[in-house]
Design a protein around this motif. Structure first.
Motif, mmCIF file in Angstrom:
data_model
loop_
_atom_site.group_PDB
_atom_site.id
_atom_site.type_symbol
_atom_site.label_atom_id
_atom_site.label_comp_id
_atom_site.label_asym_id
_atom_site.label_seq_id
_atom_site.Cartn_x
_atom_site.Cartn_y
_atom_site.Cartn_z
ATOM 1 N N SER A 138 0.892 -1.431 -0.028
ATOM 2 C CA SER A 138 -0.215 0.095 0.018
ATOM 3 C C SER A 138 1.120 1.214 -0.071
ATOM 4 O O SER A 138 0.392 2.365 -0.650
ATOM 5 C CB SER A 138 -0.907 0.123 1.092
ATOM 6 O OG SER A 138 -1.803 -0.841 1.107
ATOM 7 N N THR A 139 2.090 1.354 0.811
ATOM 8 C CA THR A 139 2.841 2.285 0.712
ATOM 9 C C THR A 139 3.359 2.512 -0.418
ATOM 10 O O THR A 139 3.497 3.653 -1.132
ATOM 11 C CB THR A 139 3.978 2.213 1.657
ATOM 12 O OG1 THR A 139 3.306 1.895 2.796
ATOM 13 C CG2 THR A 139 4.898 3.347 1.679
ATOM 14 N N ARG A 189 0.853 4.279 -2.651
ATOM 15 C CA ARG A 189 0.252 5.659 -2.270
ATOM 16 C C ARG A 189 1.614 6.415 -2.709
ATOM 17 O O ARG A 189 1.467 7.712 -3.231
ATOM 18 C CB ARG A 189 0.405 5.779 -0.790
ATOM 19 C CG ARG A 189 -1.092 5.253 -0.449
ATOM 20 C CD ARG A 189 -1.219 4.916 0.885
ATOM 21 N NE ARG A 189 -2.462 4.807 1.289
ATOM 22 C CZ ARG A 189 -3.490 3.778 1.329
ATOM 23 N NH1 ARG A 189 -2.722 2.690 0.696
ATOM 24 N NH2 ARG A 189 -4.595 3.435 1.647
ATOM 25 N N VAL A 202 0.273 10.015 -3.080
ATOM 26 C CA VAL A 202 -0.470 10.510 -1.734
ATOM 27 C C VAL A 202 0.698 10.616 -0.449
ATOM 28 O O VAL A 202 0.711 11.317 0.373
ATOM 29 C CB VAL A 202 -1.293 9.300 -1.352
ATOM 30 C CG1 VAL A 202 -1.997 9.294 0.238
ATOM 31 C CG2 VAL A 202 -2.483 8.987 -2.446
ATOM 32 N N TYR A 203 1.523 9.881 -0.628
ATOM 33 C CA TYR A 203 2.898 10.058 0.147
ATOM 34 C C TYR A 203 4.111 10.664 -0.837
ATOM 35 O O TYR A 203 4.171 10.011 -1.742
ATOM 36 C CB TYR A 203 3.256 8.572 0.619
ATOM 37 C CG TYR A 203 2.524 8.101 1.743
ATOM 38 C CD1 TYR A 203 1.633 8.601 2.409
ATOM 39 C CD2 TYR A 203 2.615 6.592 2.054
ATOM 40 C CE1 TYR A 203 0.530 8.002 3.317
ATOM 41 C CE2 TYR A 203 1.768 6.082 2.769
ATOM 42 C CZ TYR A 203 0.818 6.742 3.392
ATOM 43 O OH TYR A 203 -0.171 6.168 4.359
ATOM 44 N N GLY A 212 -8.161 3.470 -3.159
ATOM 45 C CA GLY A 212 -7.279 2.687 -2.025
ATOM 46 C C GLY A 212 -8.175 1.772 -1.281
ATOM 47 O O GLY A 212 -9.383 1.613 -1.702
ATOM 48 N N ASP A 250 -5.755 -0.706 -4.971
ATOM 49 C CA ASP A 250 -5.290 -1.262 -3.795
ATOM 50 C C ASP A 250 -6.196 -2.128 -2.939
ATOM 51 O O ASP A 250 -7.183 -1.867 -2.355
ATOM 52 C CB ASP A 250 -4.727 -0.161 -2.744
ATOM 53 C CG ASP A 250 -4.075 -0.812 -1.511
ATOM 54 O OD1 ASP A 250 -3.629 -1.984 -1.370
ATOM 55 O OD2 ASP A 250 -3.701 -0.014 -0.576
#
Length: 290
Positions: free
Chosen positions: A41-42, A45, A50-51, A79, A150
């Motif tokens: 997920s990281t 993102r 998102v990150y 997500g 995701d």
């Protein structure tokens, strides 16, 4: 082409991605798999913006995604937890996203009917699976180049999953979009994905074409008169070895003709080559590294 180069990302004081590198080709359906907490997920993102990465680069067609509104307008991220403005209906959510994206009203109306969704109902009253249907409906109605999902098929019934998988395959073929999907359902990914990557220990440990990778790992079931063990096959690149009585199962990587000759030289009384599926590929790749 999407590239993550030497990406490092920490969350809550913990390293989640460490010197992370992967390349995703255009016009493919890319499956992302890994154990819980591996960083799937990281990674998604970070691609979606998102990150922000702590170091390294995330680029699309050579352009850094950071603060790049043009790239982000051509990308949509669904997500695991779907965000929507409070008191949204499906129609109001559609109007919300129309302010950011080019929108296909004809396709939207078509799939509203197929999915039997009431566009005026409050999304907040929907189940988790129904909310995912809504966001996938929005996603396939957008004019984008990159779609990131995701665990987005989780909680959907088989018929609805089939509807969206068929539409995604059509979008890749006709609109040349790139789709990235993470899922714990590896058989589902095998149905739709043509390329993949496995995350373990905060890095990509293997990636490539699904069919080629499955064919590069060979599974043999053999029977010998002699009492052989794993040390008898030390010249093979063994991923998995199991012995029940005189029946031995060997999973190994390498040239299949060389492996067949190597085993035949030990005079088996029986040898059979068994197919490998995507789920087994994942299990054997993880098992070999533990």
């Amino acid at each position: 082409m999407i590239e993550l180069q030497n990406v490092f990302k920490r969350l809550g004081g913990l390293t989640v991605l460490d010197d992370f590198n992967v390349t995703i080709k255009d016009k493919t359906v890319f499956g992302l798999i890994g154990t819980n907490g591996a960083g799937k997920s990281t990674m998604l993102r970070c691609i979606a913006g998102v990150y922000e990465v702590d170091s390294g680069k995330v680029t699309i067609d050579g352009l850094d995604i950071k603060n790049n509104d043009i790239i982000k307008k051509n990308m949509f991220f669904v997500g695991d937890d779907c965000y929507y403005p409070i008191n949204s209906t499906i129609n109001s959510l559609k109007e919300f996203y129309k302010t950011f994206y080019n929108f296909d009203e004809v396709k939207y109306e078509k799939y509203l009917k197929i999915l039997n969704l009431d566009p005026n109902k409050l999304i907040n009253n929907f189940s988790k699976g129904m909310k995912r249907q809504v966001f996938l409906l929005i996603a396939i109605s957008l004019d984008i180049k990159v779609l990131i999902l995701d665990e987005s098929f989780d909680g959907l019934d088989p018929y609805v999953r089939l509807i969206f998988k068929k539409e995604i395959a059509t979008l890749v073929e006709e609109k040349d979009i790139t789709v990235i999907i993470s899922s714990h359902n590896l058989r589902e990914l095998e149905d739709i994905c043509d390329t993949f990557a496995i995350i373990e220990n905060k890095k990509i440990i293997v990636s490539g074409d699904i069919d080629f990778s499955k064919n590069s790992i060979n599974k043999f079931q053999v029977v010998f008169n002699e009492d052989l063990d794993i040390n008898s096959f030390k010249d093979l690149d063994i991923f998995h070895f199991n012995k029940i009585g005189r029946v031995i199962t060997i999973v190994c990587k390498g040239d299949i003709e060389y492996i067949k000759k190597y085993i035949n030289d030990k005079n088996p009384i029986f040898m059979e080559i068994l197919p490998i599926n995507f789920e087994e590929l994942f299990i054997y790749e993880i098992e070999k590294r533990r």
